[in-house]
Design an enzyme around this catalytic site. Structure first.
Site, short mmCIF file in Angstrom:
data_model
loop_
_atom_site.label_atom_id
_atom_site.label_comp_id
_atom_site.label_asym_id
_atom_site.label_seq_id
_atom_site.Cartn_x
_atom_site.Cartn_y
_atom_site.Cartn_z
N LYS A 1 0.87 -1.18 0.00
CA LYS A 1 0.00 0.00 0.00
C LYS A 1 0.90 1.22 0.00
O LYS A 1 1.74 1.39 0.88
CB LYS A 1 -0.90 -0.03 1.24
CG LYS A 1 -1.93 1.09 1.27
CD LYS A 1 -3.01 0.81 2.30
CE LYS A 1 -4.03 1.93 2.39
NZ LYS A 1 -5.11 1.63 3.33
N ASP B 1 -13.64 3.02 10.44
CA ASP B 1 -14.12 3.07 9.05
C ASP B 1 -14.60 1.69 8.64
O ASP B 1 -14.35 1.22 7.53
CB ASP B 1 -13.00 3.57 8.12
CG ASP B 1 -13.53 3.95 6.72
OD1 ASP B 1 -14.75 4.17 6.58
OD2 ASP B 1 -12.73 4.02 5.78
N ILE C 1 -4.11 -10.72 0.74
CA ILE C 1 -5.30 -11.52 1.02
C ILE C 1 -5.93 -11.89 -0.32
O ILE C 1 -6.52 -11.04 -0.99
CB ILE C 1 -6.31 -10.77 1.92
CG1 ILE C 1 -5.62 -10.23 3.18
CG2 ILE C 1 -7.50 -11.66 2.26
CD1 ILE C 1 -5.01 -11.27 4.10
N ASN D 1 -14.55 -2.29 3.63
CA ASN D 1 -13.22 -2.52 4.20
C ASN D 1 -13.11 -3.89 4.87
O ASN D 1 -12.34 -4.09 5.81
CB ASN D 1 -12.86 -1.41 5.20
CG ASN D 1 -12.39 -0.16 4.47
OD1 ASN D 1 -11.79 -0.24 3.39
ND2 ASN D 1 -12.68 1.01 5.03
N ASP E 1 -7.71 -1.81 5.83
CA ASP E 1 -7.80 -0.34 5.84
C ASP E 1 -7.93 0.20 7.27
O ASP E 1 -8.93 0.82 7.63
CB ASP E 1 -9.02 0.08 4.99
CG ASP E 1 -8.85 1.46 4.37
OD1 ASP E 1 -7.82 2.09 4.63
OD2 ASP E 1 -9.75 1.88 3.62
N1 LIG Z 1 -3.68 -6.94 2.10
C1 LIG Z 1 -4.45 -6.88 1.01
N2 LIG Z 1 -4.61 -7.98 0.23
C2 LIG Z 1 -5.37 -7.92 -0.89
N3 LIG Z 1 -6.02 -6.83 -1.30
C3 LIG Z 1 -5.91 -5.71 -0.56
C4 LIG Z 1 -5.12 -5.68 0.63
N4 LIG Z 1 -5.18 -4.42 1.14
C5 LIG Z 1 -5.97 -3.71 0.32
N5 LIG Z 1 -6.41 -4.48 -0.71
C6 LIG Z 1 -7.28 -4.05 -1.82
O1 LIG Z 1 -7.06 -2.68 -2.08
C7 LIG Z 1 -8.27 -1.94 -1.86
C8 LIG Z 1 -7.93 -0.61 -1.18
O2 LIG Z 1 -7.32 -0.84 0.06
P1 LIG Z 1 -7.70 -0.01 1.35
O3 LIG Z 1 -6.72 -0.37 2.41
O4 LIG Z 1 -9.14 -0.20 1.65
O5 LIG Z 1 -7.39 1.48 0.90
P2 LIG Z 1 -8.30 2.74 0.55
O6 LIG Z 1 -9.75 2.36 0.77
O7 LIG Z 1 -7.84 3.78 1.50
O8 LIG Z 1 -8.00 3.05 -0.87
C9 LIG Z 1 -9.17 -2.84 -1.05
O9 LIG Z 1 -10.51 -2.60 -1.29
C10 LIG Z 1 -8.76 -4.22 -1.50
O10 LIG Z 1 -9.44 -4.55 -2.69
MG LIG Z 2 -10.76 1.06 1.91
#
Ligand SMILES: Nc1ncnc2c1ncn2[C@@H]1O[C@H](COP(=O)(O)OP(=O)(O)O)[C@@H](O)[C@H]1O
Ligand SMILES: [Mg+2]
Length: 270
Positions: free
Chosen positions: A82, A196, A152, A201, A213
């Site tokens: 991320k 959140d 994941i 999430n 998230d």
């Molecule tokens: N550890 C992870 N493994 C797989 N997919 C992930 C993971 N973390 C985030 N994602 C994917 O990325 C998207 C955005 O991540 P998130 O942490 O919710 O950030 P934001 O909503 O702030 O953009 C998630 O909806 C998911 O689809």
């Molecule tokens: Mg998110």
């Protein structure tokens, strides 16, 4: 591509040489340099040289505050990276999530270190949640605006969000109970609130919910912790109610989690 995201290879090479970071993988470098800003590209190259990241394969999500990439680590392990944007105003608005948190009182808002702090906060929150056995991606490393964690999903495909899956009726109630248990344990054992939490999430992986998230999660001494808790509870009840689960009332669930009735003030703004 905006100005800050664009830079030429020579400039990058000079920087890399200067900091004595080397990579033999020219192709990977090309991808990195075309996607990331210079600072971030350097960071990723350094994580590659440390062997933590072997290859970045594709973007999983582009969000307002961060992008998430699929990558491979040691022994072909799938990773999620991320990367927080260093050019955004959102962080100024997000300041309220950090207020009152003794872990982060040294930082000033609106600065680079503030953005780095956001990534670090997500990392620490993931650690804290993992330690009390809440299903979250295990955090691996955080450097400045880059957070590396377990992916994941499998075979390069991220698990779907809870909002996008069709769960068998028998299973739905179990997933709801699990989420109730997670909210409760977050509060009672972790002394924190996700802040959140919703079907946006939560990933659905191997028939189980995995919370993601977590950068905005707060400790209970945060001034708005109980407001956030009530909002999380309402979101979870709304979603599971909408798919036909016989959910508790918001007030009931709040009392189940905290042991006391909600103050009417925290229900404002919902
Ligand atoms: N550890 C992870 N493994 C797989 N997919 C992930 C993971 N973390 C985030 N994602 C994917 O990325 C998207 C955005 O991540 P998130 O942490 O919710 O950030 P934001 O909503 O702030 O953009 C998630 O909806 C998911 O689809
Ligand atoms: Mg998110």
């Amino acid at each position: 591509m905006n100005k800050t995201e664009k830079y030429d290879v020579r400039h990058l090479d000079a920087k890399i040489d200067k900091s004595r970071i080397r990579t033999k993988d020219e192709k990977a470098l090309q991808v990195i340099e075309s996607v990331f800003d210079e600072q971030t590209a350097l960071l990723i190259v350094s994580l590659m040289n440390k062997g933590i990241i072997k290859e970045i394969s594709h973007v999983v999500s582009t969000g307002k505050e961060a992008n998430v990439y699929h990558a491979y680590g040691e022994n072909g392990k799938e990773l999620a990276i991320k990367i927080y944007r260093t050019t955004t105003n959102i962080f100024k608005q997000n300041w309220r999530y950090l207020e009152g948190d003794p872990r982060f009182k040294r930082y000033k808002k609106g600065t680079y270190s503030f953005i780095y702090l956001w990534a670090k906060k997500e990392f620490k929150n993931l650690q804290r949640m993992s330690s009390i056995k809440i299903a979250v991606p295990s955090p691996i490393i955080v450097r400045k605006n880059v957070l590396v964690m377990d992916f994941i999903g499998k075979k390069r495909e991220a698990a779907p969000l809870l909002k996008d899956v069709k769960i068998r009726s028998k299973r739905k109630g179990k997933i709801y109970s699990k989420m109730v248990d997670y909210i409760s344990r977050l509060y009672n054992e972790g002394k924190m609130v996700h802040a959140d939490l919703s079907e946006y999430n939560i990933l659905y992986y191997n028939k189980e919910p995995v919370i993601i998230d977590v950068s905005q999660a707060v400790l209970l001494d945060h001034p708005n912790a109980y407001f956030f808790l009530y909002r999380d509870i309402s979101n979870i009840n709304r979603f599971f109610g909408s798919i036909g689960v016989d959910v508790l009332e918001n007030d009931e669930l709040f009392e189940h989690v905290t042991g006391f009735k909600p103050d009417p003030k925290i229900k404002i703004e919902l």
